[in-house]
Motif scaffolding. Structure first.
Motif, mmCIF file in Angstrom:
data_model
loop_
_atom_site.group_PDB
_atom_site.id
_atom_site.type_symbol
_atom_site.label_atom_id
_atom_site.label_comp_id
_atom_site.label_asym_id
_atom_site.label_seq_id
_atom_site.Cartn_x
_atom_site.Cartn_y
_atom_site.Cartn_z
ATOM 1 N N ALA A 25 0.834 -1.205 0.000
ATOM 2 C CA ALA A 25 0.000 0.000 0.000
ATOM 3 C C ALA A 25 0.869 1.255 0.000
ATOM 4 C CB ALA A 25 -0.926 -0.005 1.217
ATOM 5 N N TYR A 26 1.936 1.237 0.800
ATOM 6 C CA TYR A 26 2.826 2.403 0.858
ATOM 7 C C TYR A 26 3.456 2.691 -0.499
ATOM 8 C CZ TYR A 26 2.632 1.883 5.985
ATOM 9 O OH TYR A 26 2.220 1.790 7.290
ATOM 10 N N ILE A 27 3.991 1.638 -1.138
ATOM 11 C CA ILE A 27 4.725 1.858 -2.394
ATOM 12 C C ILE A 27 3.795 2.110 -3.569
ATOM 13 C CG2 ILE A 27 6.626 0.397 -1.590
ATOM 14 C CD1 ILE A 27 5.624 -1.747 -3.587
ATOM 15 N N SER A 28 2.512 1.800 -3.416
ATOM 16 C CA SER A 28 1.570 1.965 -4.525
ATOM 17 C C SER A 28 0.793 3.275 -4.439
ATOM 18 C CB SER A 28 0.579 0.796 -4.557
ATOM 19 O OG SER A 28 1.246 -0.432 -4.714
ATOM 20 N N ILE A 29 0.356 3.622 -3.249
ATOM 21 C CA ILE A 29 -0.555 4.760 -3.102
ATOM 22 C C ILE A 29 0.187 6.092 -3.072
ATOM 23 C CG2 ILE A 29 -2.248 5.839 -1.586
ATOM 24 C CD1 ILE A 29 -3.103 3.018 -0.731
ATOM 25 N N PHE A 30 1.196 6.207 -2.214
ATOM 26 C CA PHE A 30 1.836 7.513 -2.016
ATOM 27 C C PHE A 30 2.562 8.036 -3.260
ATOM 28 C CE2 PHE A 30 1.401 6.012 2.420
ATOM 29 C CZ PHE A 30 0.642 7.067 2.901
ATOM 30 N N PRO A 31 3.335 7.206 -3.983
ATOM 31 C CA PRO A 31 3.954 7.738 -5.211
ATOM 32 C C PRO A 31 2.930 8.217 -6.231
ATOM 33 C CG PRO A 31 5.061 5.728 -4.542
ATOM 34 C CD PRO A 31 3.843 5.856 -3.681
ATOM 35 N N ASN A 32 1.784 7.534 -6.295
ATOM 36 C CA ASN A 32 0.742 7.965 -7.230
ATOM 37 C C ASN A 32 0.074 9.260 -6.784
ATOM 38 O OD1 ASN A 32 0.577 6.026 -9.454
ATOM 39 N ND2 ASN A 32 0.086 4.523 -7.883
ATOM 40 N N LEU A 33 -0.075 9.436 -5.473
ATOM 41 C CA LEU A 33 -0.656 10.686 -4.977
ATOM 42 C C LEU A 33 0.247 11.876 -5.294
ATOM 43 C CD1 LEU A 33 -2.087 9.623 -1.491
ATOM 44 C CD2 LEU A 33 -3.370 10.151 -3.575
ATOM 45 N N LEU A 34 1.553 11.635 -5.313
ATOM 46 C CA LEU A 34 2.493 12.717 -5.622
ATOM 47 C C LEU A 34 2.329 13.227 -7.050
ATOM 48 C CD1 LEU A 34 5.775 11.402 -3.925
ATOM 49 C CD2 LEU A 34 4.305 13.263 -3.139
ATOM 50 N N LEU A 35 1.743 12.407 -7.920
ATOM 51 C CA LEU A 35 1.567 12.821 -9.315
ATOM 52 C C LEU A 35 0.675 14.055 -9.432
ATOM 53 C CD1 LEU A 35 1.066 9.365 -11.092
ATOM 54 C CD2 LEU A 35 3.145 10.746 -10.966
#
Length: 352
Positions: A25-35
């Motif tokens: 969840a950490y590696i999937s959600i947060f990098p995408n939110l940064l977009l």
């Protein structure tokens, strides 16, 4: 307890199954939110510096965590000697190659499918060229008839416009195909990340947490790069972000597959150990079980991603010596910082 251990314990408080899902969840959600905060036309130089940092972190995880664990396991207490099994090492090496080869096959197939229309398009344009030559001969023969000449010229102009429109449509279709193939490749890549999360946390909490950190920093420039590709392919910002979130399903799928492999393998190992005490079970009697090959497979995949998939892009230069020199120094420094981060984490683990 050190700050690093406290932070890892706070972020990953559960058992191996729970922690691997949390890490995914950490590696999937947060990098995408940064977009959301990334401009669609992000500067290439800045992106390459981020990518260099990610490569350093990813290779640091491979050489300082995954490979040592694959061959040696967790560090022994009290200076205990490590038993060397050459057959086991061969299987681990094959697992590493398997991960690298798998990504080579996927990369090759993506390139084949993406460029599959090239030969057809060439023949198609050649066919139109022959038609143009035939029509030009007819026009020359009909020069005495001015009305016929104007009519044929008008017809040719209309045909040329249609051909240009067809060409534009084909180009757009090829760009969209490239974008969708990139999404599929990203989905597959994320599955490997998910496998890595499960295998690492089942190996040990420290290996799992370290791998999660490395993958997290790798995912940021990776997602930004894919996001830029989608924007260039005609996706709106919202649609591109949603597409990137969709590929995150691959990470969770990979994690679930990894959890199943680990659980089944451990149950099988426990059953065999109960039935036959003291017998060296596992693949070909080496004591190595299928779940033990997930980390070597992941290491091989990460090696391919970093060295073949990313570094060649960093080798590109503009031809402007001063600019290229500054960019190279920034990328070198960024890569070393990423590697140093993994080294510090590994060092503190060993001291803990």
């Amino acid at each position: 307890m050190s700050f690093q251990a406290t932070a890892f314990a706070y972020l990953f408080p559960g058992n191996a199954m729970v922690n691997s899902l949390l890490a995914t969840a950490y590696i999937s959600i947060f990098p995408n939110l940064l977009l959301y905060f990334v401009p669609p036309d992000i500067n290439t130089s800045s992106l390459n510096v981020l990518v260099s940092f990610a490569v350093g972190g990813l290779l640091g995880d491979v050489f300082l965590h995954l490979l040592p664990h694959a061959f040696l396991g967790e560090h022994a207490e009290g200076g205990e000697a490590v038993h060397v099994n050459e057959q086991k090492n061969v299987l681990i090496g094959m697992g590493i190659f398997g991960g690298l080869f798998f990504f080579f096959v996927m990369d090759k197939l993506m390139r084949v499918f993406n460029g599959g229309g090239g030969a057809h398009d060439h023949g198609h344009h050649h066919h139109h060229d022959e038609k143009k030559e035939d029509e030009s001969v007819v026009i020359k023969k009909d020069t005495n008839n001015q009305e016929g000449l104007r009519q044929r010229k008008k017809t040719n102009d209309e045909k040329n416009q249609e051909q240009e429109q067809d060409t534009k449509k084909k180009d757009n279709n090829e760009i969209k195909l490239s974008a969708y193939l990139n999404l599929f490749a990203d989905f597959t890549h994320n599955m490997t990340d998910g496998l890595a999360m499960a295998a690492s946390f089942y190996a040990s909490p420290s290996v799992g947490a370290t791998t999660a950190v490395a993958v997290f920093f790798h995912e940021i420039p990776h997602e930004v790069g894919d996001y830029a590709i989608l924007i260039q392919s005609g996706f709106s910002k919202k649609r591109a972000m949603m597409a990137q979130f969709t590929t995150a399903v691959g990470a969770f799928l990979g994690t679930i597959i990894g959890i199943i492999i680990e659980q089944v393998s451990r149950a099988d190992t426990s059953e065999k150990d109960t039935l036959v005490v003291g017998e060296d079970t596992g693949i070909l009697g080496t004591g190595l079980h299928p779940s033990d090959l997930v980390i070597p497979f992941t290491a091989g995949g990460f090696m391919y991603i970093a060295t073949v998939g990313v570094i060649p892009e960093l080798l590109q230069v503009t031809g402007k010596i001063q600019k290229d020199r500054r960019q190279a120094l920034a990328e070198f420094a960024s890569m070393l910082v990423g590697l140093s981060l993994m080294a510090v984490i590994a060092w503190n683990e060993g001291a803990a």
